[in-house]
Every structure is written in structure tokens, then in C-alpha cells.
Design a protein around this motif. Sequence first.
Motif, PDB file in Angstrom:
ATOM      1  N   VAL A  57       0.842  -1.209   0.000  1.00  0.00           N
ATOM      2  CA  VAL A  57       0.000   0.000   0.000  1.00  0.00           C
ATOM      3  C   VAL A  57       0.868   1.246   0.000  1.00  0.00           C
ATOM      4  CG1 VAL A  57      -1.670   1.335   1.345  1.00  0.00           C
ATOM      5  CG2 VAL A  57      -1.956  -1.136   1.095  1.00  0.00           C
ATOM      6  N   LEU A  58       1.908   1.255   0.853  1.00  0.00           N
ATOM      7  CA  LEU A  58       2.774   2.430   0.958  1.00  0.00           C
ATOM      8  C   LEU A  58       3.463   2.724  -0.365  1.00  0.00           C
ATOM      9  CD1 LEU A  58       4.205   4.604   2.647  1.00  0.00           C
ATOM     10  CD2 LEU A  58       5.921   2.875   3.250  1.00  0.00           C
ATOM     11  N   TRP A  59       4.094   1.721  -0.936  1.00  0.00           N
ATOM     12  CA  TRP A  59       4.833   1.940  -2.182  1.00  0.00           C
ATOM     13  C   TRP A  59       3.907   2.330  -3.318  1.00  0.00           C
ATOM     14  CZ3 TRP A  59       8.210  -3.059  -1.535  1.00  0.00           C
ATOM     15  CH2 TRP A  59       9.235  -2.794  -0.616  1.00  0.00           C
ATOM     16  N   PHE A  60       2.761   1.687  -3.380  1.00  0.00           N
ATOM     17  CA  PHE A  60       1.853   1.991  -4.480  1.00  0.00           C
ATOM     18  C   PHE A  60       1.309   3.408  -4.367  1.00  0.00           C
ATOM     19  CE2 PHE A  60      -2.371   1.930  -6.489  1.00  0.00           C
ATOM     20  CZ  PHE A  60      -1.986   1.623  -7.777  1.00  0.00           C
TER      21      PHE A  60
ATOM     22  N   THR B  77      -1.638   3.697   6.734  1.00  0.00           N
ATOM     23  CA  THR B  77      -0.331   3.233   6.256  1.00  0.00           C
ATOM     24  C   THR B  77       0.615   4.411   6.037  1.00  0.00           C
ATOM     25  OG1 THR B  77      -1.348   1.314   5.186  1.00  0.00           O
ATOM     26  CG2 THR B  77       0.851   1.965   4.429  1.00  0.00           C
ATOM     27  N   LEU B  78       0.111   5.459   5.393  1.00  0.00           N
ATOM     28  CA  LEU B  78       0.941   6.640   5.172  1.00  0.00           C
ATOM     29  C   LEU B  78       1.338   7.287   6.497  1.00  0.00           C
ATOM     30  CD1 LEU B  78      -0.988   8.225   2.146  1.00  0.00           C
ATOM     31  CD2 LEU B  78       1.198   7.024   2.090  1.00  0.00           C
ATOM     32  N   THR B  79       0.415   7.319   7.439  1.00  0.00           N
ATOM     33  CA  THR B  79       0.708   7.913   8.747  1.00  0.00           C
ATOM     34  C   THR B  79       1.800   7.136   9.469  1.00  0.00           C
ATOM     35  OG1 THR B  79      -1.581   8.708   8.942  1.00  0.00           O
ATOM     36  CG2 THR B  79      -0.292   8.570  10.969  1.00  0.00           C
ATOM     37  N   VAL B  80       1.672   5.810   9.479  1.00  0.00           N
ATOM     38  CA  VAL B  80       2.678   4.972  10.143  1.00  0.00           C
ATOM     39  C   VAL B  80       4.039   5.152   9.474  1.00  0.00           C
ATOM     40  CG1 VAL B  80       3.370   2.590  10.580  1.00  0.00           C
ATOM     41  CG2 VAL B  80       0.992   3.291  10.960  1.00  0.00           C
TER      42      VAL B  80
ATOM     43  N   ALA C 177       2.351  17.796  12.068  1.00  0.00           N
ATOM     44  CA  ALA C 177       2.016  18.615  10.894  1.00  0.00           C
ATOM     45  C   ALA C 177       2.023  17.779   9.617  1.00  0.00           C
ATOM     46  CB  ALA C 177       3.007  19.770  10.779  1.00  0.00           C
ATOM     47  N   LEU C 178       2.990  16.857   9.512  1.00  0.00           N
ATOM     48  CA  LEU C 178       3.079  16.028   8.309  1.00  0.00           C
ATOM     49  C   LEU C 178       1.919  15.047   8.196  1.00  0.00           C
ATOM     50  CD1 LEU C 178       6.928  15.232   8.234  1.00  0.00           C
ATOM     51  CD2 LEU C 178       5.666  16.753   6.699  1.00  0.00           C
ATOM     52  N   ILE C 179       1.489  14.491   9.334  1.00  0.00           N
ATOM     53  CA  ILE C 179       0.434  13.475   9.273  1.00  0.00           C
ATOM     54  C   ILE C 179      -0.964  14.083   9.372  1.00  0.00           C
ATOM     55  CG2 ILE C 179       1.964  11.745  10.279  1.00  0.00           C
ATOM     56  CD1 ILE C 179       0.471  12.032  12.922  1.00  0.00           C
ATOM     57  N   SER C 180      -1.047  15.389   9.635  1.00  0.00           N
ATOM     58  CA  SER C 180      -2.368  16.006   9.824  1.00  0.00           C
ATOM     59  C   SER C 180      -3.293  15.853   8.614  1.00  0.00           C
ATOM     60  CB  SER C 180      -2.211  17.482  10.205  1.00  0.00           C
ATOM     61  OG  SER C 180      -1.453  18.184   9.236  1.00  0.00           O
ATOM     62  N   PRO C 181      -2.824  15.992   7.347  1.00  0.00           N
ATOM     63  CA  PRO C 181      -3.762  15.755   6.223  1.00  0.00           C
ATOM     64  C   PRO C 181      -4.285  14.324   6.194  1.00  0.00           C
ATOM     65  CG  PRO C 181      -1.789  16.913   5.471  1.00  0.00           C
ATOM     66  CD  PRO C 181      -1.509  16.427   6.853  1.00  0.00           C
ATOM     67  N   PHE C 182      -3.430  13.382   6.582  1.00  0.00           N
ATOM     68  CA  PHE C 182      -3.870  11.982   6.589  1.00  0.00           C
ATOM     69  C   PHE C 182      -4.883  11.736   7.710  1.00  0.00           C
ATOM     70  CE2 PHE C 182       0.791  11.384   5.230  1.00  0.00           C
ATOM     71  CZ  PHE C 182       0.494  11.759   3.933  1.00  0.00           C
ATOM     72  N   LEU C 183      -4.625  12.311   8.880  1.00  0.00           N
ATOM     73  CA  LEU C 183      -5.554  12.140   9.997  1.00  0.00           C
ATOM     74  C   LEU C 183      -6.915  12.755   9.684  1.00  0.00           C
ATOM     75  CD1 LEU C 183      -3.250  12.854  13.094  1.00  0.00           C
ATOM     76  CD2 LEU C 183      -3.794  10.668  12.011  1.00  0.00           C
ATOM     77  N   ARG C 184      -6.899  13.917   9.034  1.00  0.00           N
ATOM     78  CA  ARG C 184      -8.184  14.542   8.682  1.00  0.00           C
ATOM     79  C   ARG C 184      -8.951  13.686   7.682  1.00  0.00           C
ATOM     80  NH1 ARG C 184     -11.425  17.557   5.837  1.00  0.00           N
ATOM     81  NH2 ARG C 184     -12.529  19.235   6.910  1.00  0.00           N
TER      82      ARG C 184
ATOM     83  N   PHE D   4      -2.927   7.846  17.088  1.00  0.00           N
ATOM     84  CA  PHE D   4      -1.674   8.188  16.405  1.00  0.00           C
ATOM     85  C   PHE D   4      -0.991   9.380  17.081  1.00  0.00           C
ATOM     86  CE2 PHE D   4      -3.450   6.032  12.480  1.00  0.00           C
ATOM     87  CZ  PHE D   4      -2.491   5.043  12.456  1.00  0.00           C
ATOM     88  N   VAL D   5      -1.764  10.423  17.381  1.00  0.00           N
ATOM     89  CA  VAL D   5      -1.174  11.603  18.031  1.00  0.00           C
ATOM     90  C   VAL D   5      -0.673  11.237  19.426  1.00  0.00           C
ATOM     91  CG1 VAL D   5      -1.605  13.958  18.827  1.00  0.00           C
ATOM     92  CG2 VAL D   5      -2.650  13.152  16.701  1.00  0.00           C
ATOM     93  N   PHE D   6      -1.471  10.445  20.149  1.00  0.00           N
ATOM     94  CA  PHE D   6      -1.078  10.003  21.491  1.00  0.00           C
ATOM     95  C   PHE D   6       0.258   9.265  21.434  1.00  0.00           C
ATOM     96  CE2 PHE D   6      -0.903   6.970  24.933  1.00  0.00           C
ATOM     97  CZ  PHE D   6      -1.368   7.679  26.031  1.00  0.00           C
ATOM     98  N   TYR D   7       0.425   8.374  20.452  1.00  0.00           N
ATOM     99  CA  TYR D   7       1.664   7.606  20.340  1.00  0.00           C
ATOM    100  C   TYR D   7       2.857   8.519  20.077  1.00  0.00           C
ATOM    101  CZ  TYR D   7       5.202   4.483  18.446  1.00  0.00           C
ATOM    102  OH  TYR D   7       6.381   3.827  18.210  1.00  0.00           O
ATOM    103  N   VAL D   8       2.700   9.487  19.188  1.00  0.00           N
ATOM    104  CA  VAL D   8       3.800  10.386  18.852  1.00  0.00           C
ATOM    105  C   VAL D   8       4.229  11.188  20.084  1.00  0.00           C
ATOM    106  CG1 VAL D   8       4.465  12.409  17.496  1.00  0.00           C
ATOM    107  CG2 VAL D   8       3.189  10.547  16.421  1.00  0.00           C
ATOM    108  N   VAL D   9       3.242  11.773  20.775  1.00  0.00           N
ATOM    109  CA  VAL D   9       3.568  12.616  21.938  1.00  0.00           C
ATOM    110  C   VAL D   9       4.138  11.762  23.066  1.00  0.00           C
ATOM    111  CG1 VAL D   9       2.635  14.239  23.637  1.00  0.00           C
ATOM    112  CG2 VAL D   9       1.779  14.263  21.282  1.00  0.00           C
TER     113      VAL D   9
END
Length: 755
Positions: free
Chosen positions: A196-199, A437-440, A477-484, A524-529
Motif C-alpha cells: 500500500v505504501l509503495w503503491f 499506512t501513510l501515517t505509520v 504537521a506532516l500526518i495532519s492531512p492523513f488524519l483529517r 496516532f497523536v497520542f503515540y507520537v507525543v
Amino acid sequence: MSELHPLIQDLALTLVVAGIVTIIFKRLRQPLVLGYIMAGFLVSPHMPYTMSIVDRADIQTWADIGVIFLLFSLGLDFSFKKIMKMGISPAIAATTIISSMVVLGIVTGRLFGWTTMDSLFLGGMLAMSSTTIIYKAFDDMGLRQQAFAQMVMSVLILEDILAIVMMVLLSAVAGDDAINGSQLLGSVVSIVFFLVLWFVVGIFAVPLFLRSVRRFITGETLLIVSLGLCCFMAVLSAEVGFSAAFGAFVMGSILAETIEADKIARLVDPVKNLFGAVFFVSVGMLVDPQVLVDYALPIVVITLVIIIGQSVFGSLGYLLSGQPLSQAMRCGFSMAQIGEFAFIIASLGLSLGVISQFLYPVVVAVSVVTTFLTPYMIRLAEPAYKLLERRMPKSVVRNLNRFYHDPSNDGQVSESAKTLWKDLLASMLANTVIYSTLTVAVIILSFMFLLPLLTRLLAPTGIGWLPSAVCGVVVIALISPFLRSIIMKKNHSDEFRHLWAERAVNRVPLFFTIVVRCALAIGFVFYVVNRLTNLGPALLITIALVAVSAITASRWLKKRSIQLERMFVQNLRSRDIEAQVHGRRRPLYEGHLLDRHIHIAEFDVPEDSSWAGQRLSDLRTASRFAVHVSSILRGHRRINIPGGDDIVFPGDRLQVIGNDRQLAAFGQALKMELVGEDPDVEKREMKLRQKVIAAGSPFVGKTLNESGIRDRYGCMVVGLEAGQDNLAIVNPNHRFAVGDIVWIVGEEESLSSIP
């Protein structure tokens, strides 16, 4: 004289012998793959009466490159959209056949007392029918345009894809004979994640790159860029624990969605043929005659397992997919052989050191036998069906044929027949998997590269928490479009609004889908922080809630997410758009024709076809074959509903409407009605000859047209000598005089006939 490197000597021997043997096999109308294998056997150390290669390691390296380019080319022929449009029928057939044959292969290996890995790899090899051999058999027998053949090719495409997945799984479990469920599940999750990521990243980035440099790219540079991308993805795939061949296939499938896909396939084809030939020759080098003698019984048994197993389980798979019994048996009997992927899987096992040396030559021998039997198995399907029809109760045969449904409608079911919940949940799931997948991926890469970089750069400040804080802000900031997109995507779709308005009871589960996706984004945000700080759980949850709320409410992020998604969809559809603009898309009404037991087939007019230069009315296609030529594709032009005065040219692609029998007759005539080769081609050399007009010449006093030099003698006067170094163009009104020196071009025989 300097000595040649052994590699050059080996390549010279390999290619010369392969060329001679394949010419013989071509003359005998046998698959070239078998010719390559025979050539490898002839130059191997196992053949004492012929020259042998010096360094097998160098040839094996070239063979490994050949596998990479073979799978890269396979990826160029593969399309994710094409697989989705096939519907469920080919998937049911492919899954049934592969799973049944894998189990059958494992059982067969264990009955012979072979190891677990030998048996497992044997099952994988027996499950893969040969796309190349079946395609050639259909082509030689004039069956390629028939409906059942197209169904077989759809299943073969899926088998090739599943073979790639199987190779990755076999690589993952090859380190230990004890195969456990958690290891297998982890391998599957890893495959899905990277695929999924590569594609997604590839479809977003590669078309943008090619589009930006399109005006600078020539055929040569496009070839280099394509092979460079192929090798890059092969290396990347190997670095993350997969095979290089898997990465090459992924890059091929990404490039298959670009406008340049067809041109890349044409450019790469000679490279693939060269390295592919070396690979198949290397397969033949591993054939030891003594091993074939020692394992004669397993070879015979495995051959019977393939023939009987593919015939039975293949027919069952196609029957379960909705084909009538007669068609299912024609499909199943067509797949009774193994080919290229069996060799690739065997090479994988040898390179990993997990299978025995005898297994490779055994599989090669089985492949050779089943390949020779393929045309006979295809012909055997109809008599076998008639025999079964006579022996089985009429009610059973009737019920099996009633089980049939039209596969052309798969994936094209009307909206009224679909469950809105099914569509909505499927879309939400796909969207969540892709963006998760993109977020991870962003989180992993940031922690691997960005955090250490910031730690080094900000170390002089003396503020210990600053690198982690900056990294956290950048990552979110990078993952915010994916989270939305995870949270908001499909919340305003027609299905969602219809279900919300239809019944009040739908609102609770619809709201629950939003809550689940919000919880995932918060996680996802919880894990990062949490990874970057030592804050308490309550504060971490609060920060995550605030961040997700801000992301959801941001209009800028909404606009940015929509732009990114539109760009991705445009890249994904670019090849379809280009094909539609240039008139190469198949007509949408084709699916309706299948209800009337007719379909559209495409035929390429050979360069030496006797049809070339003739009008359609002269060819009498309707009266001779009862078919209709609906379109002529010529370069970038599409001539729809051509008239009787339209002329057929070499290289035209004809779209023809008819049933299987009519199309087969049309294709056979087009293939056989050719202009014969000139047996005296060596005499066709054009020569320049000087001619002096003598006193008794019949040309004296005549003009160029009156002389008949062109019409009668088949030659051309190119000039009249007007000085020592100059030739003058002959004026048509000039009358030849005694002493004129003319220069004439023509064939030797024609020049000699001029008096």
C-alpha cells in the motif's frame, strides 16, 4: 593478444547456443522457453560432449537480473484497476486453484518423504500455471479471442500476482521449518503495509516526475529512467526484507498506471528478452540427467498430479466462479502445466538454501512434459465433458450448468442492487487502511531520521526537550492531512447522507464509525507525543484531543487534503484519460454484447498481410465470416464504424464483433493470408549503372517517357552526365541522342535487359 574475461566467453557460448536451439524450436512450433532450457542443458557441465561455461556464478548473476526484469515487465502488464474491474469470478477461481494445488503439492512431497520446506516449495511451484505457454497455445490453436480463453487469462493475471505474494511468504518462513501462525500473519501484514505504501507514494510521485520532464525524455532516456526506477525499487525491497523481484514487480505496476506505460513496455521488451533468456538458460544448466534417472518415479507422479489436479480443481474453481460446466472444464484443462514462476520459486528456494538440489531438475522435467501436453489437454476438454455428460445424471449436469452467471456483470452491478452499508463500510475501510499506512510510514521515518538529525543540530542550545518538541510538531504537521482524511472522508458521501436520512436507527452506527476513526487518529497523536515526552496519560489524551480537534476544524487542511486526493486520482487515471483521448479504450457497450453470446475481439494486421491496402468491401468480412468490423485503430486515430471504402493498412488494430466461432475463423484467415517471402531477395539489390546511347540504340530520338525504361524494363534514369563531376536531371521532353551518357538505377536482371 589480451585474453577475454570468462564472462564474455560464457555469454558468447550461451547466446549462440540459445539462438541456434530456439530457431530449431521455433521451426518445430514449440515454446521458446523450452528451447532456452535445452540450450542451458547443452552448455552445462552435465553435458560432457559439448562446450561448457566456465564460471556459473557470473551467469547466475545475470539470471538474477533476468528475474528482476521479467517481473518488472509483468508489472507493466498489470493494473490494479484492471484487477478491480474483473470482479469476484476470477478471484474465486484463482484462490480455489492455488489453495488446492498447494495442498496437493505438500501432500505429494510428504508422501515421498521429502522435508517440510521441499514439500512447501513444491506446492508453491505446482500452483502456478504458465501464462506464456497458455497464451502461446491459445494463439497457435486460434482460441485466443474466444470467451473462455479471456477468462483463463484473467485468472492467470491473478495467479501471477498471488505468486509474488507467495514468494514473499516463502522467503519469510524459509528460515525455520517450524511455520507458526504469528510469523505468517506478520508476513502478510508486512506485505500489505509496504505494498500500500509503495503503491500510493509511487502513484503520487512517479507520474509527477515523468510529467515534469516529459518534454526532455527521448526513448533512450526513458529506458534508462525506467530501468533505474526498477533497480531502485528492487534494492529498496531487498533492504526491507523482501525479494528484489517483488520490488521490481511493484515498480512495474506503478509505471503501468502512467501515460508512458506502453512506450516503456516496448523499450524494456528487448532487455527483458535478453536477460530472461539467460535466466531460462541457467535453469537448463541445473538439469542433471542422473537426477532425472534417480527421480523418474517422482517426475511421473508429479506430472500426473498436475494434469489431474489442475483439470479437476481448475474446473471446480471456474465452476464455483460461475462458469457453466463445459466452459469450466475448457478453462481448467487449459491450465494443466507449470512454467516460469515454478522456476523462479525454485531459484528462490535454492538461493535461500532451504530446498534440496534435486528439486530443481525434477520441476524442470515436469514443466517440459506438461508444456508439450498443453495443446492436447486443451483439445481433451470437450471430449471429457461429453463423456462426463453421458455418465452423469442429466439433472446433475443441468443443475451445474444452471449455476452459471454472467461474469461480465461482476463489478458492474447496478447501484440499486448494492447494499449502501456495504459500499460505505468498504470505502471507509479502504480509506482508513491507506491513510493509516501513510501515517505509520511518516512516523517511522521521522523517528529513524528526523529525530537524530534534530538532536545533533539543536544540541548546542543546551535545551534537552527542544529536539523532541520540534520533532513532535513536525510529525503531527506532516500526518495532519492523513488524519483529517481518516476522520472526515466519506462523512458527506451520498451513501452516508442517504442512510442518515432514511432511518433514525441508522444514525447510531453511522456516528459510531466516526467515533472509531476519531479514536484511531487520537491514538496516532497520542503515540507520537508519548514517544517523545514523559507526560502523564491524562495530559497526553488532552493534547491528542486538542490536536485532532484543530486538525478537523482546519479549513486549510481540508483544502490541502482535497488537492492531494485529486492529484492522486488524476495520476491514477492518467493512462485511461490518455487512452480515451487517443481512442484506444474499449467501448462501454461491450458488456451488453456478452448477454447475447457475442463479444468484441481485437486483431492486429500483420505487416505482410495480403489484406493490407485492400478496402473492407473487397475483403467481404461480413459475408465470409459473419462478423462486423466496428472500429479501426491506427496510431492515434480511431475510425469508428468504417465504411466499405475504408482501406486496411499494416499495423492497424481491428475491433471485430462476433461469436467465438466467427472470430476464430476471422483471426485464422487474417493470420494465414500473408504475402509470401521473396525467395530471391538477394537478387533485389538496387545498383547504379552507366549507359552510353549508341548509334543503334532503340532510345535514340525518344523522350524519357517514350523510351519505356521505367515501364518496360523496371529501371529509373536518375541523371544525364553533363560534365566530369555533374549529373543533370533529365528533362521529360529531352530526346536521347547518340553519345548521351545516362545513369540508371535498377535490379541487376533489369539493368542487363536494357539494350
